[in-house]
Write a protein that holds these residues in place. Structure first.
Motif, mmCIF file in Angstrom:
data_model
loop_
_atom_site.group_PDB
_atom_site.id
_atom_site.type_symbol
_atom_site.label_atom_id
_atom_site.label_comp_id
_atom_site.label_asym_id
_atom_site.label_seq_id
_atom_site.Cartn_x
_atom_site.Cartn_y
_atom_site.Cartn_z
ATOM 1 N N VAL A 1 0.781 -1.125 -0.322
ATOM 2 C CA VAL A 1 0.484 0.022 -0.030
ATOM 3 C C VAL A 1 1.129 1.058 0.545
ATOM 4 C CG1 VAL A 1 -1.660 1.236 1.214
ATOM 5 C CG2 VAL A 1 -1.968 -0.889 0.830
ATOM 6 N N PHE A 2 0.522 1.969 -0.578
ATOM 7 C CA PHE A 2 1.460 3.889 -1.321
ATOM 8 C C PHE A 2 0.151 4.731 -0.839
ATOM 9 C CE2 PHE A 2 3.790 0.214 -4.238
ATOM 10 C CZ PHE A 2 5.131 0.927 -3.437
ATOM 11 N N ASP A 3 1.200 5.571 0.136
ATOM 12 C CA ASP A 3 0.229 6.366 0.292
ATOM 13 C C ASP A 3 0.505 7.605 -0.806
ATOM 14 O OD1 ASP A 3 -1.473 8.243 2.171
ATOM 15 O OD2 ASP A 3 -0.032 8.530 3.863
ATOM 16 N N ALA A 4 -0.556 7.613 -1.507
ATOM 17 C CA ALA A 4 -1.231 8.468 -3.040
ATOM 18 C C ALA A 4 -1.908 7.939 -3.625
ATOM 19 C CB ALA A 4 0.742 8.370 -3.244
ATOM 20 N N PRO A 5 -2.635 8.775 -4.141
ATOM 21 C CA PRO A 5 -2.984 8.127 -5.611
ATOM 22 C C PRO A 5 -3.073 7.689 -6.212
ATOM 23 C CG PRO A 5 -3.366 10.727 -5.048
ATOM 24 C CD PRO A 5 -2.041 10.310 -3.927
ATOM 25 N N ARG A 6 -4.029 6.197 -6.598
ATOM 26 C CA ARG A 6 -3.720 5.609 -7.406
ATOM 27 C C ARG A 6 -3.325 6.591 -9.166
ATOM 28 N NH1 ARG A 6 -8.448 2.049 -9.933
ATOM 29 N NH2 ARG A 6 -9.535 3.939 -10.663
ATOM 30 N N SER A 7 -3.930 7.163 -9.478
ATOM 31 C CA SER A 7 -3.879 8.104 -10.293
ATOM 32 C C SER A 7 -2.216 8.552 -11.009
ATOM 33 C CB SER A 7 -3.790 9.576 -10.949
ATOM 34 O OG SER A 7 -4.233 10.871 -10.034
ATOM 35 N N LEU A 8 -1.062 8.865 -9.242
ATOM 36 C CA LEU A 8 -0.083 8.889 -8.880
ATOM 37 C C LEU A 8 1.098 7.609 -9.422
ATOM 38 C CD1 LEU A 8 1.734 11.289 -8.724
ATOM 39 C CD2 LEU A 8 1.359 11.178 -6.312
ATOM 40 N N VAL A 9 0.263 7.327 -8.459
ATOM 41 C CA VAL A 9 1.272 5.266 -8.462
ATOM 42 C C VAL A 9 1.822 5.529 -9.976
ATOM 43 C CG1 VAL A 9 1.954 3.263 -7.079
ATOM 44 C CG2 VAL A 9 0.792 5.157 -5.961
ATOM 45 N N PHE A 10 0.111 4.724 -10.049
ATOM 46 C CA PHE A 10 0.317 4.977 -12.402
ATOM 47 C C PHE A 10 1.073 4.972 -13.004
ATOM 48 C CE2 PHE A 10 -1.076 4.688 -16.487
ATOM 49 C CZ PHE A 10 -1.841 2.941 -16.677
ATOM 50 N N GLN A 11 1.008 6.744 -12.912
ATOM 51 C CA GLN A 11 2.293 8.016 -13.983
ATOM 52 C C GLN A 11 3.404 7.399 -13.513
ATOM 53 O OE1 GLN A 11 2.294 12.288 -12.490
ATOM 54 N NE2 GLN A 11 0.585 11.882 -14.767
ATOM 55 N N ALA A 12 3.504 6.695 -12.166
ATOM 56 C CA ALA A 12 5.301 6.577 -11.590
ATOM 57 C C ALA A 12 5.645 5.524 -12.485
ATOM 58 C CB ALA A 12 5.088 6.563 -10.009
ATOM 59 N N PHE A 13 4.895 4.936 -12.961
ATOM 60 C CA PHE A 13 5.735 3.667 -14.222
ATOM 61 C C PHE A 13 5.059 3.601 -15.228
ATOM 62 C CE2 PHE A 13 4.580 0.993 -9.814
ATOM 63 C CZ PHE A 13 5.202 0.187 -9.985
ATOM 64 N N SER A 14 4.970 5.010 -15.953
ATOM 65 C CA SER A 14 4.199 4.728 -16.870
ATOM 66 C C SER A 14 5.066 6.510 -18.188
ATOM 67 C CB SER A 14 2.740 5.519 -17.259
ATOM 68 O OG SER A 14 2.259 6.339 -16.361
ATOM 69 N N THR B 1 9.680 -12.852 -16.815
ATOM 70 C CA THR B 1 8.655 -12.074 -16.067
ATOM 71 C C THR B 1 7.632 -11.999 -17.312
ATOM 72 O OG1 THR B 1 10.224 -11.718 -14.623
ATOM 73 C CG2 THR B 1 8.356 -12.162 -13.736
ATOM 74 N N ARG B 2 6.885 -12.517 -16.900
ATOM 75 C CA ARG B 2 5.088 -11.945 -17.082
ATOM 76 C C ARG B 2 4.930 -10.773 -16.133
ATOM 77 N NH1 ARG B 2 -0.094 -12.326 -18.669
ATOM 78 N NH2 ARG B 2 -1.135 -11.548 -19.961
ATOM 79 N N VAL B 3 4.956 -10.254 -15.982
ATOM 80 C CA VAL B 3 4.423 -8.951 -15.382
ATOM 81 C C VAL B 3 3.014 -8.664 -15.314
ATOM 82 C CG1 VAL B 3 5.233 -6.992 -13.602
ATOM 83 C CG2 VAL B 3 6.797 -8.283 -14.164
ATOM 84 N N THR B 4 2.426 -8.479 -13.691
ATOM 85 C CA THR B 4 0.677 -7.821 -14.555
ATOM 86 C C THR B 4 0.548 -6.845 -13.270
ATOM 87 O OG1 THR B 4 -0.323 -10.181 -15.475
ATOM 88 C CG2 THR B 4 -2.167 -8.362 -14.053
ATOM 89 N N LEU B 5 0.855 -5.605 -13.468
ATOM 90 C CA LEU B 5 0.580 -5.127 -12.116
ATOM 91 C C LEU B 5 -0.739 -3.988 -12.092
ATOM 92 C CD1 LEU B 5 3.758 -2.480 -13.138
ATOM 93 C CD2 LEU B 5 3.523 -3.949 -11.184
ATOM 94 N N GLU B 6 -1.618 -4.415 -11.035
ATOM 95 C CA GLU B 6 -3.414 -3.544 -10.275
ATOM 96 C C GLU B 6 -2.531 -2.678 -9.420
ATOM 97 O OE1 GLU B 6 -5.319 -7.064 -9.864
ATOM 98 O OE2 GLU B 6 -4.563 -8.144 -11.819
ATOM 99 N N PHE B 7 -3.676 -2.025 -9.620
ATOM 100 C CA PHE B 7 -3.869 -0.708 -9.140
ATOM 101 C C PHE B 7 -4.845 -0.487 -8.318
ATOM 102 C CE2 PHE B 7 -0.422 -0.154 -12.470
ATOM 103 C CZ PHE B 7 0.946 0.289 -11.865
#
Length: 167
Positions: A16-29, A112-118
């Motif tokens: 769990v990250f103390d940040a909004p989902r959109s921000l955590v997703f953006q960090a990967f993109s 590795t086949r990685v599936t990330l879910e936010f």
């Protein structure tokens, strides 16, 4: 971070990250964010070329810049990810390979086949679920023996620090 092995060849990680989902997703993109957190402590992304779309490729180089890491100091580790599926803000699926500087897959190394879910949680937090699927139990064991658990823990610690700074 919670980790477990399923079906002998799938590593599941949750945090769990103390940040909004959109921000955590953006960090990967976005390359400008990945450059600040991808890799264990003491390692820096010296190359980060990302084409963030299904069929796109992320090619990167992590280099050890920490003299205190002994033989690893100066070592480069190249990687390549090929994106299979992207659901904006919710999910990223990619296959991750060890590679060389030209992007050729490294022979004898597991992919590795990685599936990330936010997952959006109350209070502006995000649960990140990472499923890493390997071709065999031996392939999964090989990356664990290479220190992957320490590396991913430090990497996600750096991600937590970045999203805290950005929010």
């Amino acid at each position: 971070m919670i980790s477990r092995i399923e079906n002998e060849r799938e590593l599941v990680l949750e945090r769990v990250f103390d940040a909004p989902r959109s921000l955590v997703f953006q960090a990967f993109s976005k390359a400008e964010h990945l450059k600040h957190w991808w890799g264990p402590r003491g390692w820096t992304l010296t190359v980060c070329n990302i084409d963030f779309r299904p069929g796109g490729v992320w090619h990167y180089c992590m280099k050890c810049m920490d003299e205190n890491q002994g033989d690893f100091f100066g070592f480069e580790s190249w990687g390549k990810a090929v994106y299979e599926e992207i659901v904006q803000g919710e999910k990223i699926v990619y296959v991750d390979f060890f590679s060389d500087a030209e992007g050729n897959e490294a022979s004898g190394m597991p992919s590795t086949r990685v599936t990330l879910e936010f997952h959006e949680l109350e209070g502006g937090k995000t649960k990140l679920l990472n499923r890493g699927q390997y071709d065999s139990a031996e392939s999964l064991q090989k990356v664990i023996d290479m220190g992957m658990m320490q590396g991913i823990t430090e990497t996600w610690d750096r991600l937590a620090e970045l999203v805290a700074d950005l929010k």
